[in-house]
Enzyme design. Structure first.
Site, PDB file in Angstrom:
ATOM      1  N   SER A 163     -45.468 -35.319 -21.901  1.00 41.54           N
ATOM      2  CA  SER A 163     -45.322 -35.272 -23.354  1.00 41.54           C
ATOM      3  C   SER A 163     -45.262 -36.683 -23.911  1.00 41.54           C
ATOM      4  O   SER A 163     -44.818 -37.614 -23.226  1.00 41.54           O
ATOM      5  CB  SER A 163     -44.050 -34.523 -23.751  1.00 41.54           C
ATOM      6  OG  SER A 163     -42.906 -35.360 -23.584  1.00 41.54           O
ATOM      7  N   ASP A 164     -45.742 -36.843 -25.147  1.00 41.91           N
ATOM      8  CA  ASP A 164     -45.395 -38.079 -25.832  1.00 41.91           C
ATOM      9  C   ASP A 164     -43.884 -38.064 -26.020  1.00 41.91           C
ATOM     10  O   ASP A 164     -43.246 -37.011 -26.008  1.00 41.91           O
ATOM     11  CB  ASP A 164     -46.135 -38.195 -27.170  1.00 41.91           C
ATOM     12  CG  ASP A 164     -46.286 -39.646 -27.612  1.00 41.91           C
ATOM     13  OD1 ASP A 164     -45.530 -40.507 -27.110  1.00 41.91           O
ATOM     14  OD2 ASP A 164     -47.144 -39.917 -28.459  1.00 41.91           O
ATOM     15  N   TRP A 165     -43.305 -39.223 -26.208  1.00 38.01           N
ATOM     16  CA  TRP A 165     -41.848 -39.371 -26.194  1.00 38.01           C
ATOM     17  C   TRP A 165     -41.254 -38.675 -27.428  1.00 38.01           C
ATOM     18  O   TRP A 165     -41.273 -39.205 -28.525  1.00 38.01           O
ATOM     19  CB  TRP A 165     -41.492 -40.833 -26.145  1.00 38.01           C
ATOM     20  CG  TRP A 165     -41.324 -41.405 -24.768  1.00 38.01           C
ATOM     21  CD1 TRP A 165     -40.247 -42.099 -24.320  1.00 38.01           C
ATOM     22  CD2 TRP A 165     -42.231 -41.337 -23.655  1.00 38.01           C
ATOM     23  NE1 TRP A 165     -40.427 -42.470 -23.003  1.00 38.01           N
ATOM     24  CE2 TRP A 165     -41.620 -42.006 -22.566  1.00 38.01           C
ATOM     25  CE3 TRP A 165     -43.490 -40.747 -23.450  1.00 38.01           C
ATOM     26  CZ2 TRP A 165     -42.238 -42.115 -21.314  1.00 38.01           C
ATOM     27  CZ3 TRP A 165     -44.101 -40.863 -22.204  1.00 38.01           C
ATOM     28  CH2 TRP A 165     -43.483 -41.534 -21.157  1.00 38.01           C
ATOM     29  N   GLY A 166     -40.731 -37.457 -27.215  1.00 39.42           N
ATOM     30  CA  GLY A 166     -40.196 -36.653 -28.308  1.00 39.42           C
ATOM     31  C   GLY A 166     -41.182 -35.622 -28.822  1.00 39.42           C
ATOM     32  O   GLY A 166     -40.981 -35.048 -29.889  1.00 39.42           O
ATOM     33  N   GLY A 167     -42.240 -35.358 -28.051  1.00 40.03           N
ATOM     34  CA  GLY A 167     -43.288 -34.450 -28.502  1.00 40.03           C
ATOM     35  C   GLY A 167     -43.040 -32.984 -28.215  1.00 40.03           C
ATOM     36  O   GLY A 167     -43.821 -32.128 -28.654  1.00 40.03           O
TER      37      GLY A 167
END
Length: 669
Positions: A232-236
């Site tokens: 995941s993108d960071w916080g996605g």
């Protein structure tokens, strides 16, 4: 290891151990399983170099002095080389430096298509053209991974704007989506064999990318048979169930409540309650172990890597040199004669600015960065007096060496208009004009453009204009010295219409790494013959871009890609729209002539190219064809070749099959 052996390891793990592997337990790593010899997976940002070290649970730099690295040219610069070997070399440097810093996954390259010149992260991306992007990114990924480091290709998918990136939805025809934006990812993931891919922040067809069944399951896993890791993108990740069953493997974020991540205690609870089968978790762990096995993390037979080597710095210089684009040289001011330069005036903030510590997650701590003024002074030495005047007041880009902006990056940001960007310093301008009126300079060199106040993550530019009153300043300089050399440094195209007709000499550079200033100096004096070509269209005005005239950009709810296949030059060419400089444009200090163009039945074009000038140079032969499905003419092949002065070379270019009217002419006569 075989699949069976990896699955045996999974069977030996407890649920807690599996959960520890599928989510971040620090900002850049997960948990390993010591008793089974499974180490943590260490990731790092790094499209332009390996990022500096942070505290494990605080977005504050550790301020080490052993995490300084080679600052590489951005992906847009790499694209301007039109050189696959350069792409492989830069990827190899990045992979070696990541391994040398003890990293397992480098979060690069970014391969989103440049749909609009306003996207704040355009400098991280290659081109508006999918074929060019894929051809170079494939080689970049191969270069990275030959160092036992996984390339994490990003951002999957349609992450083409930063405005409301955490919530915005994107809508377009699914066939067009597959043929354009997704096709780039398909090629890089399958032909480049990238070991991991990063899900984007935005939504596609209503669902967040990191929990999007259509993207991650239907397309990625089933259609492409991709067996790599989805990070995941960071916080996605927002929904535990959706992300888990859609096929996201590793959740990362920017907050320090690691046990509360969706793939931490919430996922364990759903498995324990039978809402998610444990086999779903097993598949994620298997894919993580498969990647680790490919990287020799399990058998401990890994390459050690290295960073800041002289060869890495030479690669940075070579890419920077080949990426510089000569836009105008009407009076043949360039190359300058070094022997005639007794006094030079250099103007512009970008002559002295360092760009490495800006741009958001693309920032790095560079061992060194040669700015253009330093490059000029190094080259000319003490017999030439070089005066410097800034000409305008530029503000300072965000710097994370103290406290990182990323801590609040998941929150909705209402970007207020930055009045500093419009600020014009009459005092600075008059200082420049007075110097021009009262001194007899052999050469005047302006170095301006954008910086990472505008070109950065989480922010889209308000327009295509140069900030800080540069248009007026450049125009005023040219009124006095028409022979002034204008150099612009930026991450994407800018508007030049107010002064470009006055200028005879214009050079373009993207953010060009630690050797960028030297590359510019060597180009100005002819040691480097510019061979860069524009990987994107330079529009006369924003409305000439199809993302604005036909589609939508910058909306906060749903963005409709109504332009379909007509992205960049494919739109302007088809509709006869005049541009400032077209895709693929770039001059040289020499000239080239084409003759005897032939096409064979095996999708190969041959052409004889003659260097008709008196300087050795490099030429990029581009092949275009009509796409019968999309009704656009597009790039389908290219080859860069070095040709000595007066030399003839037969150049062979392989091109994509299935196109009509194939030739080296982008716009057929």
């Amino acid at each position: 290891m075989t699949k069976e052996q990896l699955l045996e390891i999974v069977d030996k793990m407890t649920l807690d151990e599996k959960i520890g592997m599928v989510h971040g337990s620090g900002f850049f790593h997960n948990d390993g399983v010591d008793r089974l010899g499974i180490p943590d997976i260490m990731t790092s940002d790094g499209p332009m170099g390996v990022r500096g070290e942070f505290f494990d649970s605080k977005w504050i730099s550790l301020n080490y002095q052993d995490d300084l690295v080679t600052y590489l040219p951005c992906n847009s610069a790499l694209a301007a080389t039109f050189n696959r070997e350069m792409a492989h070399s830069e990827g190899s440097v990045l992979g070696a430096e990541a391994r040398g810093r003890g990293k397992d996954v480098i979060l690069a390259p970014g391969i989103n298509i440049k749909r609009s010149p306003l996207c704040g992260r355009n400098f991280e991306y290659f081109s508006e053209d999918g074929y060019l992007t894929a051809e170079l990114a494939i080689e970049f990924v191969k270069g990275v991974q030959e160092n036992d480091v996984a390339s994490c290709v990003k951002h999957f998918a349609l992450n083409n704007q930063e405005t409301e990136r955490m919530a915005v939805d994107t809508e377009m025809d699914r066939d067009i989506l597959k043929d354009t934006y997704l096709e780039v990812f398909r090629r890089v993931l399958t032909e480049g064999n990238a070991y991991s891919v990063m899900g984007a922040y935005n939504r596609v067809f209503g669902d967040y990318c990191c929990e999007n069944k259509y993207l991650l399951d239907d397309v990625l896993r089933k259609e492409w048979n991709y067996d790599g890791v989805v990070i995941s993108d960071w916080g996605g990740v927002h929904d535990t169930y959706k992300a888990a069953v859609a096929g996201c493997d590793l959740e990362m974020s920017v907050t320090d409540n690691f046990d509360e991540y969706c793939f931490a205690e919430p996922l364990k609870k759903m498995v324990s309650e039978g809402k998610i089968p444990e086999d779903v978790i097993n598949q994620k762990v298997y894919r993580l172990l498969l990647m680790m096995d490919r990287l020799h993390m399990l058998d401990k037979k890994r390459q050690k890597g290295s960073y800041n080597s002289r060869s890495h710095q030479e690669t940075a210089y070579n890419v920077a040199s080949e990426s510089i684009v000569l836009l105008k040289n009407e009076s043949k001011v360039l190359p300058l004669d070094a022997e005639k330069q007794k006094r030079i005036l250099v103007i512009g903030d970008n002559a002295i600015r360092q760009h490495s510590l800006g741009g958001g997650s693309a920032e790095i701590k560079a061992l060194y960065e040669i700015n253009p003024l330093l490059g000029l002074k190094e080259y000319l030495g003490g017999n030439t007096k070089i005066d410097y005047i800034s000409g305008y007041d530029a503000d300072i880009a965000p710097d994370s060496t103290e406290i990182n902006w990323q801590e609040n990056s998941l929150e909705k940001v209402n970007v207020e208009e930055n009045e500093q960007l419009k600020k014009v310093s009459i005092e600075r301008r008059e200082e420049v004009l007075n110097a021009l009126r009262t001194n007899d300079y052999d050469s005047v060199i302006y170095v301006g453009g954008l910086n990472h106040v505008l070109d950065r993550e989480g922010f889209d530019k308000p327009d295509m204009k140069l900030p800080y009153g540069q248009d007026e300043l450049i125009s005023s300089i040219l009124d006095i010295r028409k022979d002034a050399v204008v150099i612009l440094i930026s991450g994407s195209s800018v508007e030049m219409s107010s002064w470009i007709d006055k200028a005879d000499t214009v050079l373009w550079s993207y953010y060009n790494g630690c050797e960028g200033g030297r590359a510019i100096a060597h180009t100005l004096f002819g040691d480097n013959n510019p061979s860069g070509k524009l990987p994107e269209t330079f529009y006369l005005k924003l409305e000439d871009c199809s993302a604005f005239s036909v589609g939508e950009f910058g909306r906060e709810d749903i963005v409709h890609y109504n332009e379909g296949y007509e992205i960049g030059y494919k739109y302007t060419d088809k509709h006869g729209i005049k541009v400032q400089f077209p895709f693929g444009y770039g001059l040289s200090y020499t000239s080239f002539a084409y003759e005897d163009e032939k096409i064979s039945s095996d999708n190969v074009l041959t052409v004889t190219v003659t260097n008709t000038g008196d300087m050795d140079g490099k030429e990029t032969v581009m092949v275009f064809g009509d796409n019968l499905k999309s009704k656009v003419r597009e790039l389908i092949g290219f080859e860069k070749v070095a040709i000595n002065a007066g030399e003839k070379k037969n150049v062979t270019v392989s091109f994509v099959s299935g196109y009509k009217n194939v030739s080296t002419q982008r716009i057929p006569e």
